[in-house]
Design a protein around this motif. Sequence first.
Motif, PDB file in Angstrom:
ATOM      1  N   ARG B  13     124.599 -40.777  30.510  1.00 16.07           N
ATOM      2  CA  ARG B  13     123.705 -40.057  29.607  1.00 16.07           C
ATOM      3  C   ARG B  13     122.985 -40.988  28.643  1.00 16.07           C
ATOM      4  O   ARG B  13     121.832 -40.765  28.315  1.00 16.07           O
ATOM      5  CB  ARG B  13     124.515 -39.076  28.766  1.00 16.07           C
ATOM      6  N   CYS B  14     123.690 -41.990  28.123  1.00  9.91           N
ATOM      7  CA  CYS B  14     123.128 -42.843  27.070  1.00  9.91           C
ATOM      8  C   CYS B  14     121.755 -43.362  27.468  1.00  9.91           C
ATOM      9  O   CYS B  14     121.578 -43.909  28.551  1.00  9.91           O
ATOM     10  CB  CYS B  14     124.062 -44.019  26.784  1.00  9.91           C
ATOM     11  N   MET B  15     120.753 -43.162  26.580  1.00  9.84           N
ATOM     12  CA  MET B  15     119.410 -43.650  26.877  1.00  9.84           C
ATOM     13  C   MET B  15     119.023 -44.774  25.916  1.00  9.84           C
ATOM     14  O   MET B  15     117.847 -45.083  25.750  1.00  9.84           O
ATOM     15  CB  MET B  15     118.395 -42.506  26.849  1.00  9.84           C
ATOM     16  N   GLY B  16     120.024 -45.371  25.295  1.00  5.92           N
ATOM     17  CA  GLY B  16     119.746 -46.568  24.509  1.00  5.92           C
ATOM     18  C   GLY B  16     118.910 -46.350  23.269  1.00  5.92           C
ATOM     19  O   GLY B  16     118.212 -47.251  22.829  1.00  5.92           O
ATOM     20  N   SER B  17     118.981 -45.166  22.661  1.00  5.34           N
ATOM     21  CA  SER B  17     118.166 -44.911  21.469  1.00  5.34           C
ATOM     22  C   SER B  17     118.577 -45.808  20.297  1.00  5.34           C
ATOM     23  O   SER B  17     117.785 -46.085  19.415  1.00  5.34           O
ATOM     24  CB  SER B  17     118.313 -43.454  21.029  1.00  5.34           C
ATOM     25  N   GLY B  18     119.830 -46.219  20.282  1.00  5.93           N
ATOM     26  CA  GLY B  18     120.312 -47.055  19.181  1.00  5.93           C
ATOM     27  C   GLY B  18     120.630 -46.279  17.917  1.00  5.93           C
ATOM     28  O   GLY B  18     120.914 -46.863  16.874  1.00  5.93           O
ATOM     29  N   ASN B  19     120.605 -44.961  17.994  1.00  8.12           N
ATOM     30  CA  ASN B  19     120.871 -44.166  16.799  1.00  8.12           C
ATOM     31  C   ASN B  19     122.306 -44.376  16.294  1.00  8.12           C
ATOM     32  O   ASN B  19     122.543 -44.421  15.088  1.00  8.12           O
ATOM     33  CB  ASN B  19     120.624 -42.689  17.105  1.00  8.12           C
ATOM     34  N   CYS B  20     123.238 -44.526  17.238  1.00  8.70           N
ATOM     35  CA  CYS B  20     124.635 -44.740  16.831  1.00  8.70           C
ATOM     36  C   CYS B  20     124.783 -46.081  16.112  1.00  8.70           C
ATOM     37  O   CYS B  20     125.549 -46.198  15.160  1.00  8.70           O
ATOM     38  CB  CYS B  20     125.551 -44.666  18.045  1.00  8.70           C
ATOM     39  N   VAL B  21     124.036 -47.084  16.556  1.00 11.39           N
ATOM     40  CA  VAL B  21     124.107 -48.404  15.921  1.00 11.39           C
ATOM     41  C   VAL B  21     123.586 -48.328  14.489  1.00 11.39           C
ATOM     42  O   VAL B  21     124.075 -48.998  13.579  1.00 11.39           O
ATOM     43  CB  VAL B  21     123.304 -49.451  16.736  1.00 11.39           C
ATOM     44  N   HIS B  35     122.455 -50.127  26.968  1.00 14.47           N
ATOM     45  CA  HIS B  35     123.476 -49.085  26.785  1.00 14.47           C
ATOM     46  C   HIS B  35     124.243 -49.338  25.501  1.00 14.47           C
ATOM     47  O   HIS B  35     124.489 -50.489  25.140  1.00 14.47           O
ATOM     48  CB  HIS B  35     124.497 -49.131  27.930  1.00 14.47           C
ATOM     49  N   ALA B  36     124.667 -48.264  24.862  1.00 13.57           N
ATOM     50  CA  ALA B  36     125.539 -48.454  23.709  1.00 13.57           C
ATOM     51  C   ALA B  36     126.928 -48.866  24.184  1.00 13.57           C
ATOM     52  O   ALA B  36     127.409 -48.389  25.211  1.00 13.57           O
ATOM     53  CB  ALA B  36     125.621 -47.172  22.911  1.00 13.57           C
ATOM     54  N   VAL B  37     127.541 -49.766  23.440  1.00 21.32           N
ATOM     55  CA  VAL B  37     128.932 -50.126  23.721  1.00 21.32           C
ATOM     56  C   VAL B  37     129.732 -50.003  22.430  1.00 21.32           C
ATOM     57  O   VAL B  37     129.185 -50.156  21.339  1.00 21.32           O
ATOM     58  CB  VAL B  37     129.060 -51.568  24.274  1.00 21.32           C
ATOM     59  N   GLY B  55     124.561 -37.301  15.927  1.00 18.21           N
ATOM     60  CA  GLY B  55     123.160 -37.706  15.946  1.00 18.21           C
ATOM     61  C   GLY B  55     122.715 -38.281  17.277  1.00 18.21           C
ATOM     62  O   GLY B  55     121.535 -38.524  17.467  1.00 18.21           O
ATOM     63  N   CYS B  56     123.636 -38.505  18.195  1.00 15.03           N
ATOM     64  CA  CYS B  56     123.220 -39.047  19.492  1.00 15.03           C
ATOM     65  C   CYS B  56     122.289 -38.054  20.172  1.00 15.03           C
ATOM     66  O   CYS B  56     122.669 -36.907  20.422  1.00 15.03           O
ATOM     67  CB  CYS B  56     124.428 -39.307  20.388  1.00 15.03           C
ATOM     68  N   PRO B  57     121.058 -38.457  20.466  1.00  9.62           N
ATOM     69  CA  PRO B  57     120.060 -37.502  20.951  1.00  9.62           C
ATOM     70  C   PRO B  57     120.334 -36.953  22.336  1.00  9.62           C
ATOM     71  O   PRO B  57     119.706 -35.974  22.738  1.00  9.62           O
ATOM     72  CB  PRO B  57     118.750 -38.303  20.936  1.00  9.62           C
ATOM     73  N   VAL B  58     121.241 -37.563  23.073  1.00  7.51           N
ATOM     74  CA  VAL B  58     121.551 -37.032  24.399  1.00  7.51           C
ATOM     75  C   VAL B  58     123.025 -36.631  24.534  1.00  7.51           C
ATOM     76  O   VAL B  58     123.513 -36.406  25.628  1.00  7.51           O
ATOM     77  CB  VAL B  58     121.165 -38.038  25.518  1.00  7.51           C
ATOM     78  N   GLY B  59     123.733 -36.529  23.403  1.00  6.52           N
ATOM     79  CA  GLY B  59     125.125 -36.080  23.432  1.00  6.52           C
ATOM     80  C   GLY B  59     126.040 -36.959  24.256  1.00  6.52           C
ATOM     81  O   GLY B  59     126.938 -36.478  24.940  1.00  6.52           O
ATOM     82  N   ALA B  60     125.823 -38.284  24.179  1.00  9.66           N
ATOM     83  CA  ALA B  60     126.602 -39.186  25.027  1.00  9.66           C
ATOM     84  C   ALA B  60     127.902 -39.649  24.371  1.00  9.66           C
ATOM     85  O   ALA B  60     128.740 -40.236  25.031  1.00  9.66           O
ATOM     86  CB  ALA B  60     125.754 -40.405  25.396  1.00  9.66           C
ATOM     87  N   ILE B  61     128.066 -39.388  23.068  1.00  9.91           N
ATOM     88  CA  ILE B  61     129.234 -39.917  22.363  1.00  9.91           C
ATOM     89  C   ILE B  61     130.273 -38.818  22.180  1.00  9.91           C
ATOM     90  O   ILE B  61     129.951 -37.730  21.697  1.00  9.91           O
ATOM     91  CB  ILE B  61     128.831 -40.466  20.982  1.00  9.91           C
ATOM     92  N   SER B  62     131.510 -39.108  22.565  1.00  9.99           N
ATOM     93  CA  SER B  62     132.574 -38.149  22.278  1.00  9.99           C
ATOM     94  C   SER B  62     133.673 -38.847  21.485  1.00  9.99           C
ATOM     95  O   SER B  62     133.879 -40.046  21.611  1.00  9.99           O
ATOM     96  CB  SER B  62     133.125 -37.552  23.574  1.00  9.99           C
TER      97      SER B  62
END
Lengths: 413, 76
Positions: B13-21, B35-37, B55-62
Amino acid sequence: MASSDTANTAAAAFDPYELKDVVSGSIRDPYPKMHELRRECPVHTGPIDLGEGADIADPNRPAPVTVFGFDEVVQVLRDNGTYSSSVYEGVMGMVMGRTILQMDEPDHRIARAMVAPSFRSKVLERWEEELVAVVVNELIDSFIDRGHADLVREVTFNFPAQVIARILGLPRADYSNFQRWAIELTSVAANWERGVAASEALRAYFAGVMEERRAAPGDDLISDLVRVEVEGSTLSDEEIYSFLRLLLPAGVETTYRATGNLLLALLTDRSQFDALYNDRTLYPQAFEEALRWEPPVTVILRRAMRDTTLAGVHIEAGADIALLLGAANRDERKYTDPDRYDMFREIRQHVGFGFGVHVCLGMHLARMESRVAINTLFDRLGEFTLDPDAEVPHIAGMAFRSPLSLPVVFAAR
Amino acid sequence: MNEPLDVKIDWDRCMGSGNCVFWAPQTFDLSEDGHAVVIDASATDEERLRIAAEGCPVGAISLWRGGVELPAGEES
Ligand code: HEM
Ligand code: SF4
C-alpha cells in the motif's frame, strides 16, 4: 484545485487586490452553512448553495454530489477504483495537458513515481538555506526599516512563485515573465483566452530551458526531470511540460494562501503566537492545524465510475463529486470546537493536503517553505503584531481561501 | 506499564508520501525505492505514532501491542 466547471470560482483570480472586489461578504464564512448541511446529511445530491448561488444542474448528466463529512471524504479518497480523478480532464486537462492529477491507477502510480523522488523531504533540504531563506530574506529587506508591512502583499503572495522559479533553475531575468504566466494560468477560470495563451507561452519557454538542461544539467528540478528513469521508462517532453505547468497552480497559489492563513491565526490569538514564537518545535502542529482550520484548497473533485452508495445516499455512475475539504476538516463528529484554531488540539489528522494516492505531492515543500517564511519573519521582525490602525484582516474566498491583507507593525531596524 | 508498540508498514500500500517521516522522523525513514521503513518503533512517543499512523494517506501503517492490532483511533 477545483476546476471551474463545477465549482463557483469567483475566488480563483490570483491577485488578492483584484480579488477584494470579487469576494463578497457572504463568502467570508461559509462554515455555518456547511455545518448546517452536514448535520442534515454528510452527503448531498443536487446543486448546493453555500452563499454564492447554486450552479445550474445539467439535466442530461447524473445529479452532482457534495460530501461534507470527514469519514465520507476519506472513504471516497481511499476508494480510487470507484471514484476517479478523470473528472479533471476537462478544464484542467485542456490548460495543463495530461498530468498526474487527472490519472487513475495504474498510470498514476507509474507517473507519480517518476517525479516523487524530487519532492522527498531529504532532497528538499538542499533548497532550504540557499534558496527559500534567501527569497524570504530579500522580501523582508525591502520593508524592514519601515516598521510596518502588509505581509500578504509583501511576503506571502510573492515567495512561493519565486521559490518555484529558483527550484526550476530559471534565470533571474525571466522571473517577472514567469510569475505573470503563472498568475494568468492559475486564473484561467476568470479569463480563459489569457490562461490558454499563458499555457502555450510556458510550453514554448520550458522547451527552450529543457534543451539547455539536456546539454548542461544543473542542480535543479528540470534537470532532474529530463534525467529521471524508473524501471526503464523516462518522461516525454510533453509529460514534463504538463507537470511543470501543474506545479504553478498546485504549488504557488496553495502555499501562499496556507502561510497567510497560519499567520492570521497567530496574529489574532496572541497566546498561540507567543507559544510558537518561543518554541519553534511547535511548528509542525501549528501549520497542520492551520491547514485543518482553513485549508487553502477547500474543494477537490472526483467522478463515480459505477453506481454506488455513500452514507446511505445513492450515487449514479458518472456523477461528479465535490469533496469539501473545508467542511470535512471541521466535522464536529470528529473535532471538538471545530471552528477554533488550536495548535494544541489532540486530533491532528486533516484532509487539507487531500488523502489517498493523490495526496499532495508537494506537502514537504509547502511545509518547509512556510516554516522558513515564519521563522525568518520571527527572527527578523521580532514579535510583530497586527497594525492597530488598520482594519482587522479576515480570511475570504470560496474554492480558495486566505486573508487579503495582513497589516502588521514591528520595531523598525 | 503497557507493552511497547510495534509498528508495521504494508509495502503493497505504501506510496512513499513521507507523511509518517514528517510526524515521527525518529521512527520512520524512506528507503531509496520510496517505501517507508521503521527504523526504531520505540523512538517516538505513542501519541505521535498514532498521529503518524492515522495520517498515512493510504492506511499502510498499523500499530500492534502484544501481537494484537490496535483499532484506528484507539485512545491509549
Ligand atoms: C499548503 C500548500 C498546499 C496545499 C494545501 C495543497 C493541497 C493539495 C491537495 C488537496 C491535493 C489533492 C488534489 C486531489 O486529490 O484532487 C494536492 C495535490 C497535488 N499537489 Fe499540493 N498542495 C499544496 C502545496 C503544493 C506544492 C508546494 C506543490 C509542488 C510544488 C504541490 C503539488 C501537488 C501535486 C503535483 C499534486 C497532484 C498529486 C497527484 O495527483 O498525485 N502542492 N495538493
Ligand atoms: S505515510 Fe503511509 S504512504 Fe506515506 S510513506 Fe508513510 S507509510 Fe508510506
